[in-house]
Design an enzyme around this catalytic site. Structure first.
Site, mmCIF file in Angstrom:
data_model
loop_
_atom_site.group_PDB
_atom_site.id
_atom_site.type_symbol
_atom_site.label_atom_id
_atom_site.label_comp_id
_atom_site.label_asym_id
_atom_site.label_seq_id
_atom_site.Cartn_x
_atom_site.Cartn_y
_atom_site.Cartn_z
ATOM 1 N N ILE A 61 -13.597 4.665 0.584
ATOM 2 C CA ILE A 61 -13.459 3.468 1.317
ATOM 3 C C ILE A 61 -13.137 3.656 2.726
ATOM 4 C CG2 ILE A 61 -12.973 1.893 -0.683
ATOM 5 C CD1 ILE A 61 -10.093 2.043 -0.025
ATOM 6 N N LEU A 82 -8.591 -2.553 -5.508
ATOM 7 C CA LEU A 82 -7.633 -1.843 -6.319
ATOM 8 C C LEU A 82 -7.710 -0.260 -5.985
ATOM 9 C CD1 LEU A 82 -9.188 -3.794 -8.760
ATOM 10 C CD2 LEU A 82 -6.913 -3.146 -9.595
ATOM 11 N N ALA A 84 -6.482 2.946 -4.165
ATOM 12 C CA ALA A 84 -5.428 3.202 -3.430
ATOM 13 C C ALA A 84 -4.798 4.559 -3.876
ATOM 14 C CB ALA A 84 -4.429 2.320 -3.451
ATOM 15 N N THR A 131 1.518 -4.281 -4.764
ATOM 16 C CA THR A 131 2.647 -3.902 -5.533
ATOM 17 C C THR A 131 3.915 -4.607 -5.061
ATOM 18 O OG1 THR A 131 4.199 -2.098 -5.809
ATOM 19 C CG2 THR A 131 2.980 -2.050 -3.706
ATOM 20 N N ASP A 132 4.972 -4.816 -5.923
ATOM 21 C CA ASP A 132 6.065 -5.271 -5.494
ATOM 22 C C ASP A 132 6.971 -4.572 -4.766
ATOM 23 O OD1 ASP A 132 6.861 -3.431 -7.538
ATOM 24 O OD2 ASP A 132 8.145 -4.663 -8.757
ATOM 25 N N GLU A 133 6.779 -3.377 -4.570
ATOM 26 C CA GLU A 133 7.298 -2.319 -3.715
ATOM 27 C C GLU A 133 7.444 -2.570 -2.131
ATOM 28 O OE1 GLU A 133 6.885 1.918 -5.176
ATOM 29 O OE2 GLU A 133 6.282 1.114 -6.979
ATOM 30 N N TYR A 156 4.202 5.192 0.296
ATOM 31 C CA TYR A 156 3.437 4.311 -0.337
ATOM 32 C C TYR A 156 3.585 3.136 -0.046
ATOM 33 C CZ TYR A 156 1.851 1.834 -4.451
ATOM 34 O OH TYR A 156 1.135 0.946 -5.273
ATOM 35 N N SER A 157 4.814 2.447 -0.289
ATOM 36 C CA SER A 157 5.079 0.995 -0.080
ATOM 37 C C SER A 157 4.959 0.436 1.394
ATOM 38 C CB SER A 157 6.410 0.406 -0.710
ATOM 39 O OG SER A 157 7.471 1.172 -0.071
ATOM 40 N N LYS A 160 1.034 0.102 1.596
ATOM 41 C CA LYS A 160 0.576 -1.102 0.986
ATOM 42 C C LYS A 160 1.006 -2.279 1.647
ATOM 43 C CE LYS A 160 -1.028 -1.689 -2.403
ATOM 44 N NZ LYS A 160 -2.686 -1.563 -3.038
ATOM 45 N N ASN A 185 5.675 -2.623 -12.205
ATOM 46 C CA ASN A 185 5.217 -1.412 -12.681
ATOM 47 C C ASN A 185 4.264 -1.629 -13.952
ATOM 48 O OD1 ASN A 185 7.634 -0.540 -10.887
ATOM 49 N ND2 ASN A 185 7.222 1.375 -11.705
ATOM 50 N N ARG A 220 13.330 -0.791 -13.269
ATOM 51 C CA ARG A 220 12.038 -1.231 -12.936
ATOM 52 C C ARG A 220 11.576 -2.200 -13.783
ATOM 53 N NH1 ARG A 220 13.000 1.257 -9.173
ATOM 54 N NH2 ARG A 220 11.988 2.831 -8.224
ATOM 55 N N PRO A 288 13.860 11.045 -2.930
ATOM 56 C CA PRO A 288 14.292 10.502 -1.660
ATOM 57 C C PRO A 288 13.996 9.125 -1.225
ATOM 58 C CG PRO A 288 12.892 12.504 -1.123
ATOM 59 C CD PRO A 288 12.851 12.214 -2.604
HETATM 60 P P1 NAD Z 1 -4.680 4.840 -9.674
HETATM 61 O O1 NAD Z 1 -4.142 5.788 -8.852
HETATM 62 O O2 NAD Z 1 -4.565 5.180 -11.240
HETATM 63 O O3 NAD Z 1 -6.015 4.714 -9.442
HETATM 64 C C1 NAD Z 1 -6.695 4.619 -8.055
HETATM 65 C C2 NAD Z 1 -8.135 4.771 -8.062
HETATM 66 O O4 NAD Z 1 -8.296 4.534 -6.615
HETATM 67 C C3 NAD Z 1 -8.557 5.899 -8.511
HETATM 68 O O5 NAD Z 1 -9.622 5.884 -9.616
HETATM 69 C C4 NAD Z 1 -8.985 6.880 -7.420
HETATM 70 O O6 NAD Z 1 -10.044 7.571 -7.392
HETATM 71 C C5 NAD Z 1 -9.534 5.662 -6.483
HETATM 72 N N1 NAD Z 1 -9.354 5.979 -4.990
HETATM 73 C C6 NAD Z 1 -8.491 6.571 -4.287
HETATM 74 N N2 NAD Z 1 -8.629 6.644 -3.053
HETATM 75 C C7 NAD Z 1 -9.867 6.338 -2.902
HETATM 76 C C8 NAD Z 1 -10.846 6.298 -1.590
HETATM 77 N N3 NAD Z 1 -10.245 6.661 -0.425
HETATM 78 N N4 NAD Z 1 -12.040 5.595 -1.801
HETATM 79 C C9 NAD Z 1 -12.241 5.257 -3.093
HETATM 80 N N5 NAD Z 1 -11.488 5.382 -4.213
HETATM 81 C C10 NAD Z 1 -10.326 5.704 -3.972
HETATM 82 O O7 NAD Z 1 -3.939 3.524 -9.223
HETATM 83 P P2 NAD Z 1 -3.337 2.350 -10.343
HETATM 84 O O8 NAD Z 1 -2.192 2.518 -10.897
HETATM 85 O O9 NAD Z 1 -4.532 2.088 -11.051
HETATM 86 O O10 NAD Z 1 -3.468 1.394 -8.973
HETATM 87 C C11 NAD Z 1 -4.370 0.549 -8.619
HETATM 88 C C12 NAD Z 1 -4.082 -0.713 -7.719
HETATM 89 O O11 NAD Z 1 -2.879 -1.344 -8.020
HETATM 90 C C13 NAD Z 1 -3.539 0.168 -6.440
HETATM 91 O O12 NAD Z 1 -3.815 -0.389 -5.248
HETATM 92 C C14 NAD Z 1 -1.938 -0.073 -6.520
HETATM 93 O O13 NAD Z 1 -1.318 0.023 -5.386
HETATM 94 C C15 NAD Z 1 -1.832 -1.182 -7.367
HETATM 95 N N6 NAD Z 1 -0.693 -1.410 -8.151
HETATM 96 C C16 NAD Z 1 -0.258 -0.482 -9.080
HETATM 97 C C17 NAD Z 1 0.902 -0.633 -9.805
HETATM 98 C C18 NAD Z 1 1.154 0.315 -11.023
HETATM 99 O O14 NAD Z 1 1.932 0.117 -11.847
HETATM 100 N N7 NAD Z 1 0.306 1.388 -11.268
HETATM 101 C C19 NAD Z 1 1.543 -1.883 -9.806
HETATM 102 C C20 NAD Z 1 1.283 -2.766 -8.866
HETATM 103 C C21 NAD Z 1 0.168 -2.490 -8.104
HETATM 104 P P1 TYD Z 2 7.107 5.717 -11.348
HETATM 105 O O1 TYD Z 2 6.395 5.691 -12.400
HETATM 106 O O2 TYD Z 2 6.643 6.960 -10.300
HETATM 107 O O3 TYD Z 2 6.681 4.573 -10.636
HETATM 108 P P2 TYD Z 2 7.453 3.661 -9.133
HETATM 109 O O4 TYD Z 2 8.083 4.858 -8.554
HETATM 110 O O5 TYD Z 2 6.137 3.250 -8.360
HETATM 111 O O6 TYD Z 2 8.384 2.990 -9.584
HETATM 112 O O7 TYD Z 2 8.502 5.878 -11.331
HETATM 113 C C1 TYD Z 2 9.248 4.959 -12.298
HETATM 114 C C2 TYD Z 2 10.676 5.271 -12.184
HETATM 115 O O8 TYD Z 2 10.921 6.294 -12.807
HETATM 116 C C3 TYD Z 2 11.193 5.370 -10.805
HETATM 117 O O9 TYD Z 2 12.574 4.936 -10.790
HETATM 118 C C4 TYD Z 2 11.169 6.933 -10.665
HETATM 119 C C5 TYD Z 2 11.497 7.435 -12.069
HETATM 120 N N1 TYD Z 2 11.062 8.665 -12.531
HETATM 121 C C6 TYD Z 2 11.851 9.589 -12.993
HETATM 122 O O10 TYD Z 2 13.121 9.565 -13.017
HETATM 123 N N2 TYD Z 2 11.071 10.746 -13.249
HETATM 124 C C7 TYD Z 2 9.921 11.361 -12.881
HETATM 125 O O11 TYD Z 2 9.457 12.143 -13.196
HETATM 126 C C8 TYD Z 2 9.007 10.189 -12.462
HETATM 127 C C9 TYD Z 2 7.700 10.270 -12.212
HETATM 128 C C10 TYD Z 2 9.442 8.898 -12.184
#
Ligand code: NAD
Ligand code: TYD
Length: 348
Positions: A61, A82, A84, A131-133, A156-157, A160, A185, A220, A288
């Site tokens: 993208i 989606l 990211a 995301t809620d982050e 990250y947040s 986003k 999450n 979370r 951090p």
């Molecule tokens: P993920 O990391 O599992 O998947 C991301 C996908 O995007 C991968 O398939 C990757 O190949 C693709 N991608 C990354 N960079 C790209 C680029 N430059 N061009 C095209 N494709 C690219 O992520 P996820 O956990 O499935 O999250 C999907 C979306 O939902 C994200 O926008 C994330 O911010 C949002 N989100 C995730 C969570 C969560 O708990 N995982 C919660 C709320 C919102």
């Molecule tokens: P994560 O799954 O990375 O999601 P997010 O940071 O987006 O909430 O982490 C969830 C929670 O778990 C977060 O408080 C960080 C913690 N965590 C650990 O304690 N150990 C780990 O190895 C990871 C990956 C996360």
């Protein structure tokens, strides 16, 4: 037939969304655009790869020319965005990668949609999945609502939040019809084992230490990924233009309590003695800028669109554990190669 673009559909949440749209909406042609980064995997959507209303497009993208070309070629009428960079820990070591994909990549999609649709926005929709982050961290009390001020703490947040602002700015400035959701999450099948739940499942299977950051008293809200996909479907079809909806599981857990529950369930499933997996819990250096607590008020989507989670956390977690134990080949494939380098760097 409507051409719909879903980005990031080879990732965790995206694969569930693509599957749902391809199987439920034969009247759509779903184009799944994914760069197949470390987090993207065609195995995640293997079951629908031959569907007549489905096409996979490998691409980035961030590549503006490529994005413009596919919008011109396929004349998309809807976009569910989606794709990211999604992992907080990786954003701490390489923040620019998050700016490129999450900010510039989103901008490229917004520009392409605006340019294609500007003469007639009717029936068009740009759906940004976030995301809620972006709301930052809560103390012991309170919930994030749709009007909570943005206060992101991790790269990250912050990336986003930036993309969310651009989506709303395109709505205000150019009239782009958008909807936006901020979700808590997710957990479930096809989750890359860098995030807490799948990482710990994999480590328990392999009798490796479970690295709990800090004191483990971080909270979370967890939502089953299939329930998120249902919410996304609903918002895409029934959400109001220029509106934001918070999506959450009404399901807050302190990390350490969740890890203990996971250990107990894994012991049961693997036939291990009670308390065996919990011995793997290891407190490690904190992340951090670690946000203390996220919690979502999902009453707007509940009241306006009638959505609520369909499974309890116990059920969802059990299904998730079962899936990982039944899909060891998937797990072994994604944890071979680059993964071990990442793991070594992050946890050594
Ligand atoms: P993920 O990391 O599992 O998947 C991301 C996908 O995007 C991968 O398939 C990757 O190949 C693709 N991608 C990354 N960079 C790209 C680029 N430059 N061009 C095209 N494709 C690219 O992520 P996820 O956990 O499935 O999250 C999907 C979306 O939902 C994200 O926008 C994330 O911010 C949002 N989100 C995730 C969570 C969560 O708990 N995982 C919660 C709320 C919102
Ligand atoms: P994560 O799954 O990375 O999601 P997010 O940071 O987006 O909430 O982490 C969830 C929670 O778990 C977060 O408080 C960080 C913690 N965590 C650990 O304690 N150990 C780990 O190895 C990871 C990956 C996360």
């Amino acid at each position: 037939m409507k051409n719909i673009l879903i980005t990031g559909g080879a990732g965790f949440i995206g694969s569930h969304v693509v599957r749902r749209f391809v199987t439920r909406y034969p009247q759509y042609h779903i184009y799944n655009l994914d760069a197949l980064t470390y987090a993207g995997n065609l195995e995640n959507i293997k079951d629908i790869q031959d569907a007549p209303n489905y096409t996979f497009l490998k691409g980035d993208i961030v590549d503006e020319q490529f994005i413009n070309e596919i919008f011109s070629k396929y004349q998309f009428e809807g976009v569910l965005h989606l794709a990211a960079e999604s992992h907080v820990d990786r954003s701490i070591t390489d923040p620019l990668a998050f700016v490129r994909t999450n900010v510039i990549g989103t901008m490229n999609l917004l520009n392409a949609a605006k340019n294609l649709w500007k003469d007639n926005f009717d029936g068009k929709r740009f759906y940004h999945i976030s995301t809620d982050e972006v709301y930052g961290s809560l103390g012991a009390e309170g919930l994030f609502t749709e009007t909570t001020a943005y206060d992101p703490n991790s790269p990250y947040s912050a990336s986003k939040a930036s993309s969310d602002h651009f989506v709303r700015a395109y709505g205000e400035t150019y009239g782009l019809p958008y909807v936006l959701t901020n979700c808590s999450n997710n957990y479930g099948s096809f989750h890359f084992p860098e995030k807490l739940i799948p990482l710990f499942i994999n480590n328990i299977i392999n009798n490796k230490p479970l690295p709990v950051y800090g004191d483990g008293n971080y909270t979370r809200d967890w939502l089953y990924v299939k329930d998120h996909a249902v919410a996304i479907d609903l918002v895409f079809h029934e959400g109001k233009n220029h509106e934001t909806y918070n999506i959450g599981g009404f399901n807050e857990w302190k990390n350490i309590d969740l890890v203990k529950l996971l250990c107990a369930k894994m012991d049961e499933k693997l036939g291990r003695a009670e308390g065996e997996s919990a011995k793997l819990i290891t407190y490690v250096k904190d992340r951090p800028g670690h946000d203390l607590r996220y919690a979502i008020d999902a009453s707007k989507i509940n009241k306006e669109l009638g959505w609520k989670p369909s499974v309890t956390f116990e059920e969802g977690l059990q299904e998730t554990i079962n899936w990982y134990l039944e899909n060891t080949e998937w797990l072994n494939n994604v944890t071979s190669g680059e993964y071990s380098k990442y793991y070594e760097k992050q946890y050594s």
